[in-house]
Design an enzyme around this catalytic site. Structure first.
Site, short mmCIF file in Angstrom:
data_model
loop_
_atom_site.label_atom_id
_atom_site.label_comp_id
_atom_site.label_asym_id
_atom_site.label_seq_id
_atom_site.Cartn_x
_atom_site.Cartn_y
_atom_site.Cartn_z
N CYS A 188 -8.20 2.00 -8.05
CA CYS A 188 -8.53 1.00 -6.29
C CYS A 188 -9.06 0.63 -6.49
O CYS A 188 -9.42 -0.52 -7.63
CB CYS A 188 -10.23 2.64 -6.88
SG CYS A 188 -11.01 1.73 -5.17
N GLY A 242 -16.42 2.43 -0.86
CA GLY A 242 -16.45 3.00 -1.73
C GLY A 242 -16.64 4.60 -1.26
O GLY A 242 -15.73 4.90 -0.93
N SER A 286 -10.05 12.85 0.38
CA SER A 286 -8.63 12.31 -0.55
C SER A 286 -8.40 13.35 -1.62
O SER A 286 -9.30 14.07 -2.44
CB SER A 286 -9.42 11.08 -1.78
OG SER A 286 -9.86 9.68 -0.31
N CYS A 303 -2.80 -7.30 14.57
CA CYS A 303 -4.39 -6.11 13.38
C CYS A 303 -5.32 -6.55 14.52
O CYS A 303 -6.09 -7.69 13.99
CB CYS A 303 -4.35 -7.10 11.45
SG CYS A 303 -2.81 -6.47 10.74
N ASP A 331 -10.37 -4.12 5.87
CA ASP A 331 -10.95 -3.45 4.79
C ASP A 331 -10.47 -4.32 3.62
O ASP A 331 -11.12 -4.74 2.62
CB ASP A 331 -10.65 -1.55 5.27
CG ASP A 331 -11.91 -1.39 3.92
OD1 ASP A 331 -12.62 -2.06 3.53
OD2 ASP A 331 -11.24 -0.10 3.61
N CYS A 339 11.09 -12.17 8.60
CA CYS A 339 11.35 -11.13 9.79
C CYS A 339 12.70 -11.33 10.71
O CYS A 339 13.33 -10.75 11.37
CB CYS A 339 10.67 -10.04 9.74
SG CYS A 339 8.85 -10.01 8.10
N CYS A 378 15.60 -9.50 11.80
CA CYS A 378 15.93 -8.44 11.32
C CYS A 378 15.76 -6.80 12.25
O CYS A 378 15.05 -7.07 13.65
CB CYS A 378 14.55 -7.70 10.35
SG CYS A 378 14.34 -6.50 9.35
N CYS A 430 1.74 -4.04 5.90
CA CYS A 430 0.95 -4.14 5.79
C CYS A 430 0.64 -5.57 5.40
O CYS A 430 1.28 -6.30 4.43
CB CYS A 430 -0.35 -3.38 5.40
SG CYS A 430 -1.50 -3.85 4.21
N CYS A 445 9.10 -4.04 1.52
CA CYS A 445 9.92 -3.69 2.55
C CYS A 445 11.23 -3.16 2.47
O CYS A 445 11.73 -2.38 2.94
CB CYS A 445 10.74 -6.02 2.63
SG CYS A 445 11.89 -6.17 3.87
#
Length: 369
Positions: free
Chosen positions: A25, A69, A125, A256, A272, A311, A314, A324, A341
């Site tokens: 985590c 959390g 989860s 984003c 996050d 990139c 590509c 991400c 990638c």
């Protein structure tokens, strides 16, 4: 009020506090950000401010996403108050949704009655079979939590609670490939999201080679026997993009800029995975929510998604836009491609023709992924 592009809030009512100690985590380091108190809980004034603020924009659909959390540590009364504020500040016929991600340990009939009554969408989860799940997902005492998570699933089914499964792909389960998805289908889990474990200097990370093999193997089963029976979020996102809809998964997004994170004390961050002091945008008690998306820091973060020099040229850039941003940092900087990638390039090439064929079938039938 000026019409604005809709955005969501990812709300962390207890910050990074959790009743588990999962080995992989990344939240374990988040305690360093607010060390002044051992326990963290959002105050009623912060809760009221964010609910009233988001509902005031009167978006066509307003979504509150509750994350940790472990958000259930805030207690059921906290979420009763959140819904009460939504009812107080929402307009007639305004569409409001709630999504909550949980490890399932505290989920019982009382929670499920509440989730069912107010149509919460739950993310649960589970990493797969017990020996896989319990190897990494343990409680504070070091004991596995698979039985509790599976019990939570059964309780939610009994109450008619909508939920999906979030499965972390790590070194223990990446080799299972399609057998992992088959296990979920066998256990009547019909909505699955696979999240690769990619953290700095973690021994539990998946390699690009293994994750690429995993995606290809899972896709082969899904495209042949699972399509229409089980939803896999990555595959649904790629299909959505092919039929002219938003991908709905930030890994494949061009920017984003779909949400902001609100910490337990009202501090705001762009993502996050970037709850760091350097990325703090402000606090909800000091400014309207939309102003955080208008800051130069937020814009810098949002538009960096598609600005990766390597990139350019590509053939898959329009599919993942560099991947991400968190995964880029593991192998380099935000200016370099995702460390995964090679995995995505292999998978995109492997699945391209069949995704096009499936999207054509959906278009002919007028169905959305």
């Amino acid at each position: 009020m000026t019409r604005r592009k809709p955005f969501q809030l990812l709300i962390k009512p207890v910050g990074a506090d959790c009743n588990l100690r999962c080995a992989y985590c990344f939240y374990l380091r988040a305690h360093e950000l607010y060390p002044e108190t051992k326990r963290h809980i959002m105050s009623e004034s912060v809760l009221q401010t964010i609910v009233r603020g988001l509902l005031s924009y009167r978006f066509p659909e307003t979504v509150f996403a509750w994350q940790g959390g472990e958000p259930t540590l805030a207690g059921l009364d906290f979420f009763r108050k959140a819904v009460a504020f939504q009812q107080q500040f929402g307009a007639p016929r305004q569409i409001v949704g709630n999504a909550l991600q949980t490890n399932g340990v505290l989920i019982d009939d009382a929670w499920c009655q509440f989730f069912s009554q107010y149509n919460f969408l739950i993310g649960l989860s589970i990493d797969g079979p017990q020996e896989i799940h319990d190897a990494k997902r343990t409680n504070i005492g070091g004991h596995g939590t698979w039985a509790r998570a599976m019990a939570a699933a059964e309780t939610m089914k009994r109450w008619g609670v909508e939920f999906n499964v979030l499965c972390v792909i790590n070194r223990d389960n990446v080799s299972l490939g399609a057998d992992l998805l088959k296990w979920f289908v066998k256990n009547d889990f019909r909505f699955v999201q696979f999240i690769p474990c990619v953290e700095k200097e973690s021994p539990f990370n998946v390699s690009p080679e293994d994750f690429g093999e995993f995606l290809c193997d899972v896709f082969d089963y899904w495209s042949k026997d699972g399509f229409g029976r089980v939803s896999v979020r990555d595959f649904d996102a790629l299909l959505s993009a092919r039929v002219g809809q938003p991908a709905g998964l930030c890994t494949y997004g061009e920017r984003c800029d779909a949400y902001i994170v609100v910490e337990h004390n009202g501090d705001v961050y762009p993502c996050d995975f970037f709850v760091y002091a350097d990325w703090k945008l402000g606090n909800v008690m000091n400014a309207p929510l939309h102003t955080f998306l208008e800051t130069e820091k937020y814009k810098q973060f949002a538009y960096q998604k598609d600005k990766v020099p390597a990139c350019r040229g590509c053939s898959w850039r329009a599919t993942c836009h560099g991947g991400c941003q968190k995964d880029r940092l593991v192998g380099g900087t935000r200016d370099t491609p995702s460390v995964l990638c090679p995995a995505y390039k292999r998978f995109f090439a492997h699945a391209h023709a069949r995704l096009n064929a499936l999207s054509k079938r959906l278009n002919q039938k007028g169905i959305s992924p």
